[in-house]
Design a protein around this motif. Structure first.
Motif, PDB file in Angstrom:
ATOM      1  N   ARG A 124       0.827  -1.215   0.000  1.00 28.61           N
ATOM      2  CA  ARG A 124       0.000   0.000   0.000  1.00 28.61           C
ATOM      3  C   ARG A 124       0.855   1.256   0.000  1.00 28.61           C
ATOM      4  NH1 ARG A 124      -2.529  -0.950   5.458  1.00 28.61           N
ATOM      5  NH2 ARG A 124      -0.442  -1.795   5.689  1.00 28.61           N
ATOM      6  N   GLY A 125       2.173   1.071  -0.024  1.00 29.44           N
ATOM      7  CA  GLY A 125       3.071   2.233  -0.020  1.00 29.44           C
ATOM      8  C   GLY A 125       3.331   2.752   1.372  1.00 29.44           C
ATOM      9  N   ILE A 126       2.951   1.991   2.382  1.00 33.20           N
ATOM     10  CA  ILE A 126       3.157   2.460   3.765  1.00 33.20           C
ATOM     11  C   ILE A 126       4.501   1.956   4.285  1.00 33.20           C
ATOM     12  CG2 ILE A 126       2.286   2.272   6.141  1.00 33.20           C
ATOM     13  CD1 ILE A 126      -0.525   2.337   4.913  1.00 33.20           C
ATOM     14  N   LEU A 127       5.225   2.860   4.913  1.00 30.90           N
ATOM     15  CA  LEU A 127       6.561   2.520   5.412  1.00 30.90           C
ATOM     16  C   LEU A 127       6.458   1.523   6.554  1.00 30.90           C
ATOM     17  CD1 LEU A 127       7.861   6.157   5.649  1.00 30.90           C
ATOM     18  CD2 LEU A 127       8.358   4.507   3.849  1.00 30.90           C
ATOM     19  N   GLN A 128       7.242   0.489   6.472  1.00 29.34           N
ATOM     20  CA  GLN A 128       7.279  -0.477   7.566  1.00 29.34           C
ATOM     21  C   GLN A 128       8.613  -0.316   8.272  1.00 29.34           C
ATOM     22  OE1 GLN A 128       4.627  -2.620   8.253  1.00 29.34           O
ATOM     23  NE2 GLN A 128       3.741  -1.167   6.809  1.00 29.34           N
ATOM     24  N   ARG A 129       8.554  -0.076   9.562  1.00 25.52           N
ATOM     25  CA  ARG A 129       9.816   0.056  10.280  1.00 25.52           C
ATOM     26  C   ARG A 129      10.064  -1.212  11.068  1.00 25.52           C
ATOM     27  NH1 ARG A 129       9.800   4.943  13.895  1.00 25.52           N
ATOM     28  NH2 ARG A 129       7.946   3.927  14.652  1.00 25.52           N
ATOM     29  N   ASN A 130      11.296  -1.618  11.096  1.00 24.05           N
ATOM     30  CA  ASN A 130      11.602  -2.838  11.818  1.00 24.05           C
ATOM     31  C   ASN A 130      12.069  -2.584  13.225  1.00 24.05           C
ATOM     32  OD1 ASN A 130      10.932  -5.060  10.515  1.00 24.05           O
ATOM     33  ND2 ASN A 130      12.955  -5.632   9.796  1.00 24.05           N
ATOM     34  N   ILE A 131      12.066  -1.308  13.601  1.00 23.66           N
ATOM     35  CA  ILE A 131      12.608  -1.026  14.914  1.00 23.66           C
ATOM     36  C   ILE A 131      11.480  -1.007  15.931  1.00 23.66           C
ATOM     37  CG2 ILE A 131      14.644   0.210  14.143  1.00 23.66           C
ATOM     38  CD1 ILE A 131      13.067   2.776  14.579  1.00 23.66           C
ATOM     39  N   GLU A 132      11.853  -1.361  17.140  1.00 20.78           N
ATOM     40  CA  GLU A 132      10.805  -1.554  18.126  1.00 20.78           C
ATOM     41  C   GLU A 132      10.561  -0.315  18.969  1.00 20.78           C
ATOM     42  OE1 GLU A 132      11.349  -5.168  20.399  1.00 20.78           O
ATOM     43  OE2 GLU A 132      12.689  -5.826  18.805  1.00 20.78           O
ATOM     44  N   THR A 133      10.126   0.757  18.338  1.00 24.14           N
ATOM     45  CA  THR A 133       9.744   1.891  19.173  1.00 24.14           C
ATOM     46  C   THR A 133       8.251   1.785  19.408  1.00 24.14           C
ATOM     47  OG1 THR A 133       9.679   3.128  17.130  1.00 24.14           O
ATOM     48  CG2 THR A 133      11.415   3.709  18.664  1.00 24.14           C
ATOM     49  N   SER A 134       7.820   2.195  20.573  1.00 27.65           N
ATOM     50  CA  SER A 134       6.389   2.193  20.829  1.00 27.65           C
ATOM     51  C   SER A 134       5.920   3.638  20.822  1.00 27.65           C
ATOM     52  CB  SER A 134       6.102   1.522  22.177  1.00 27.65           C
ATOM     53  OG  SER A 134       5.677   2.475  23.104  1.00 27.65           O
ATOM     54  N   SER A 135       4.605   3.799  20.656  1.00 30.76           N
ATOM     55  CA  SER A 135       4.087   5.162  20.579  1.00 30.76           C
ATOM     56  C   SER A 135       4.303   5.904  21.899  1.00 30.76           C
ATOM     57  CB  SER A 135       2.614   5.137  20.205  1.00 30.76           C
ATOM     58  OG  SER A 135       1.922   4.402  21.171  1.00 30.76           O
ATOM     59  N   GLU A 136       4.553   5.174  22.973  1.00 29.57           N
ATOM     60  CA  GLU A 136       4.768   5.826  24.263  1.00 29.57           C
ATOM     61  C   GLU A 136       6.223   6.244  24.468  1.00 29.57           C
ATOM     62  OE1 GLU A 136       2.293   6.683  26.045  1.00 29.57           O
ATOM     63  OE2 GLU A 136       0.907   5.584  24.768  1.00 29.57           O
ATOM     64  N   ASP A 137       7.092   5.902  23.521  1.00 32.68           N
ATOM     65  CA  ASP A 137       8.504   6.264  23.669  1.00 32.68           C
ATOM     66  C   ASP A 137       8.722   7.735  23.363  1.00 32.68           C
ATOM     67  OD1 ASP A 137       9.469   3.790  24.377  1.00 32.68           O
ATOM     68  OD2 ASP A 137       9.632   3.126  22.296  1.00 32.68           O
ATOM     69  N   PRO A 138       9.665   8.362  24.054  1.00 33.17           N
ATOM     70  CA  PRO A 138       9.983   9.754  23.758  1.00 33.17           C
ATOM     71  C   PRO A 138      10.479   9.921  22.320  1.00 33.17           C
ATOM     72  CG  PRO A 138      10.913   9.119  25.852  1.00 33.17           C
ATOM     73  CD  PRO A 138      10.414   7.861  25.207  1.00 33.17           C
ATOM     74  N   ALA A 139      10.047  10.989  21.683  1.00 32.68           N
ATOM     75  CA  ALA A 139      10.462  11.264  20.308  1.00 32.68           C
ATOM     76  C   ALA A 139      11.135  12.626  20.204  1.00 32.68           C
ATOM     77  CB  ALA A 139       9.239  11.225  19.392  1.00 32.68           C
ATOM     78  N   LEU A 140      10.837  13.484  21.186  1.00 30.91           N
ATOM     79  CA  LEU A 140      11.246  14.881  21.043  1.00 30.91           C
ATOM     80  C   LEU A 140      11.520  15.487  22.418  1.00 30.91           C
ATOM     81  CD1 LEU A 140      11.184  17.424  19.037  1.00 30.91           C
ATOM     82  CD2 LEU A 140       8.812  17.703  19.755  1.00 30.91           C
ATOM     83  N   ILE A 141      12.638  16.186  22.529  1.00 32.53           N
ATOM     84  CA  ILE A 141      12.818  17.051  23.705  1.00 32.53           C
ATOM     85  C   ILE A 141      12.909  18.467  23.157  1.00 32.53           C
ATOM     86  CG2 ILE A 141      14.222  17.684  25.690  1.00 32.53           C
ATOM     87  CD1 ILE A 141      15.198  14.845  25.872  1.00 32.53           C
ATOM     88  N   ILE A 142      11.941  19.278  23.522  1.00 27.62           N
ATOM     89  CA  ILE A 142      11.894  20.642  23.002  1.00 27.62           C
ATOM     90  C   ILE A 142      11.865  21.586  24.198  1.00 27.62           C
ATOM     91  CG2 ILE A 142       9.350  20.472  22.667  1.00 27.62           C
ATOM     92  CD1 ILE A 142       9.868  22.297  20.134  1.00 27.62           C
ATOM     93  N   TYR A 143      12.629  22.651  24.128  1.00 29.17           N
ATOM     94  CA  TYR A 143      12.794  23.523  25.302  1.00 29.17           C
ATOM     95  C   TYR A 143      11.754  24.646  25.308  1.00 29.17           C
ATOM     96  CZ  TYR A 143      16.722  20.919  26.923  1.00 29.17           C
ATOM     97  OH  TYR A 143      17.480  19.890  27.439  1.00 29.17           O
ATOM     98  N   THR A 144      11.283  24.986  26.504  1.00 28.68           N
ATOM     99  CA  THR A 144      10.335  26.103  26.637  1.00 28.68           C
ATOM    100  C   THR A 144      11.069  27.402  26.282  1.00 28.68           C
ATOM    101  OG1 THR A 144      10.884  26.397  28.969  1.00 28.68           O
ATOM    102  CG2 THR A 144       9.035  24.927  28.480  1.00 28.68           C
ATOM    103  N   SER A 145      10.306  28.476  26.106  1.00 32.35           N
ATOM    104  CA  SER A 145      10.915  29.724  25.621  1.00 32.35           C
ATOM    105  C   SER A 145      11.810  30.403  26.646  1.00 32.35           C
ATOM    106  CB  SER A 145       9.830  30.715  25.210  1.00 32.35           C
ATOM    107  OG  SER A 145       9.100  30.191  24.147  1.00 32.35           O
TER     108      SER A 145
END
Ligand code: ATP
Ligand code: MG
Length: 538
Positions: A152-173
């Motif tokens: 279907r053209g959807i990317l399949q990732r083989n790595i085991e990240t879960s949706s609850e894993d951190p993806a971003l650390i962004i700093y407040t202003s």
């Protein structure tokens, strides 16, 4: 030198960067301790991708390479840490050390500088190759990760990240103190981009003119990630230019009713940008003004946020462009939570209503008082709520109520129609004068209507009789200042300001001190609320 990139080119590059990041050399030589899971407020940084939750700093001007760097980090199971090129070295080092970045990605132009900075915090540095150089050599399939691309053209990732894993650390202003690292997960990011794209009807027909930094949520989520999620086009103008923006709008809609193929349809900015755009418009000759206003009218949507939009600015903008700016309220910790509607009434002076799925509670000092017009601290529950402050478990804990609502630190109230009004920060913008609690934002908004005033910041200064005294710092309108100086007079005096403002403000809200400054210090998001009493007492 405009260059456009397709989504497939961006994805090709992201895979390439994922390959670079996963190379054993970078991983094995980046400090091993940094790949351990430092304790977060809630629990450890998860993610069993190649990078195991390692923090990857990204330094690039807003560009396709920045996007590829971020997507490549996520494909590899890393946590992206957007860093600002505008940071002085000390601040850059502080954020890199605080977030324990293992690897810093930058574009070639900052290679030398970053290599040096990275070495000071024991991080590795790697260059993001130009998107074009990668995508012209290969196509996305050649770069696909072990999981490949399904039928279907959807990317399949083989790595085991879960949706609850951190993806971003962004700093407040850093408006009220030292910037704090805010940890977002794949789930909170996904929830937010879906919400924004749906609420504001972003589609593949949209083209965004993007003039915001990418190390704050406004520029990253509202104007980049949500548009990408919706398949929109994002055009970067890395350096905010008043002339450039008006010109780009005029090119988009050269004649009333006509639209260029690559016309800009959506614009989002901070209040100061609109103030500057109004000043730029006023300086144009009448013919150019007519063409500019006509072009701006034809954009689909114009939005504003990150700090309070003064009503005079909103009204002037509406007079020029016929756009009622869509004002919304958000913060790094949950991105956007309350917004005026796309369709329906956009109420001036309010930030609208909570997005679907968002709950807002007003925490009053006296919980028994139950009156719709009461001011209290806004508390938010949202699917896009962050997971915790990086390495600040105590601060994280204190930021939540017993019922798990996040305490925003902003004071607000709700009107009879359910629209929220931000009164100010519970600390900085609420002045305590005599027995009264005054909103600096309300007084600023009134003063800004005075013709001699170009910009204004109101704050409380220590006062032995009243606790605090209302001080107004004014940047005068250049033309008024010039004319008055010919008569050796200041652009405006306290007496003149007060005798004019007494029609608009109760006597106890009138400033008792006035300072005239050439400019207001503002941070990357155009905020001046960090002007502190000590700055005024020098
Ligand atoms: P720090 O948390 O480091 O002190 P900051 O709070 O300014 O800095 P951000 O998360 O970037 O960092 O900004 C969020 C704040 O911006 C909100 O808490 C609120 O005070 C302000 N804000 C955002 N949108 C609006 C708005 N439409 N009206 C008034 N204030 C707004
Ligand atoms: Mg804050």
């Amino acid at each position: 030198d405009k260059q456009s990139y397709s989504y497939i080119q961006l994805i090709s590059s992201a895979f390439e960067i994922s390959n670079i990041l996963s190379s054993s050399d970078l991983i094995s030589t980046s400090k091993e301790s940094k790949r351990e899971k430092p304790s977060l407020s809630v629990d450890g940084v998860g993610g069993l991708g190649h990078l195991g939750g390692a923090r990857i700093g990204i330094v690039a001007k807003p560009s396709a390479e920045f996007v590829a760097g971020m997507l490549g980090t996520w494909l590899s199971g890393g946590v992206a840490v957007p860093l600002a090129l505008s940071y002085p070295e000390a601040e850059l080092l502080h954020v890199m050390n605080d977030s324990d970045v293992s690897i810093v990605l930058s574009t070639e132009d900052h290679h030398e500088f970053l290599q040096e900075v990275a070495s000071k915090c024991a991080a590795r540095h790697s260059v993001i190759p130009p998107v074009l150089s990668i995508s012209s050599q290969k196509n996305a399939h050649d770069h696909s990760p072990p999981g490949g691309i399904d039928e279907r053209g959807i990317l399949q990732r083989n790595i085991e990240t879960s949706s609850e894993d951190p993806a971003l650390i962004i700093y407040t202003s850093g408006t009220t103190g030292k910037p704090k690292g805010v940890v977002h997960t794949h789930r909170s990011i996904t929830a937010q981009v879906q919400t924004l794209a749906e609420a504001w009807e972003y589609t593949s027909a949209d083209q965004f003119l993007h003039c915001l930094p990418l190390h704050h949520v406004h520029g990253l989520f509202n104007a980049l990630l949500a548009p990408l999620y919706a398949g929109s086009t994002v055009e970067f103008m890395p350096k905010f230019s008043v002339r450039g923006i008006w010109q780009r709008w005029r090119e988009s809609y050269p004649i009333e009713g006509t639209k260029a193929d690559d016309a800009i349809t959506v614009f989002t900015g901070v209040p100061t940008m609109y103030t500057r755009l109004i000043q730029g418009y006023e300086a144009m000759d009448p013919e150019l003004q007519a063409a500019s206003a006509s072009a701006a009218r034809q954009l689909r949507l114009m939005m504003c946020g990150s700090s309070a939009l003064p009503q005079p600015v909103m009204q002037q903008w509406e007079t020029i462009t016929e756009h009622r700016l869509l004002e919304r309220y958000g913060m790094t910790e949950f991105v956007m939570a309350i917004s005026n509607p796309l369709e329906g009434i956009r109420k001036a002076g309010t930030v609208g209503k909570p997005f679907p799925g968002v709950q807002v509670k007003i925490l009053e000092e006296n919980e028994n008082e139950d009156d719709t017009d009461r001011v209290g601290e806004l508390c938010v529950k949202s699917p896009s709520l962050f997971r915790g402050y990086w390495k600040l478990p105590e601060v994280t804990r204190e930021s939540f109520t017993d019922g798990d609502f996040f305490r925003t630190g902003d004071a607000g109230k709700v009107d009879v129609d359910g629209y929220y009004i931000i009164v100010g920060r519970t600390s900085a913008d609420i002045m305590k004068v005599g027995g009264y609690k005054l909103s600096a934002l309300e007084i600023e908004s009134a003063i800004l209507e005075h013709p001699a005033v170009a910009e204004c910041c109101v704050l409380g200064l220590p006062d032995k009789d009243y606790g605090e005294a209302v001080c107004a710092i004014i940047v005068p309108n250049a033309e008024v200042k010039r004319i008055r100086e010919e008569d050796l007079k200041p652009a405006i005096t306290l007496e003149e300001l007060c005798s004019w403002a007494k029609e608009k403000l109760a006597p106890y809200k009138l400033p008792t001190r006035l300072l005239l400054w050439d400019s207001l210090p503002r941070n990357a998001m155009g905020k001046s609320s960090f002007v502190t009493p000590s700055l005024c007492l020098i």
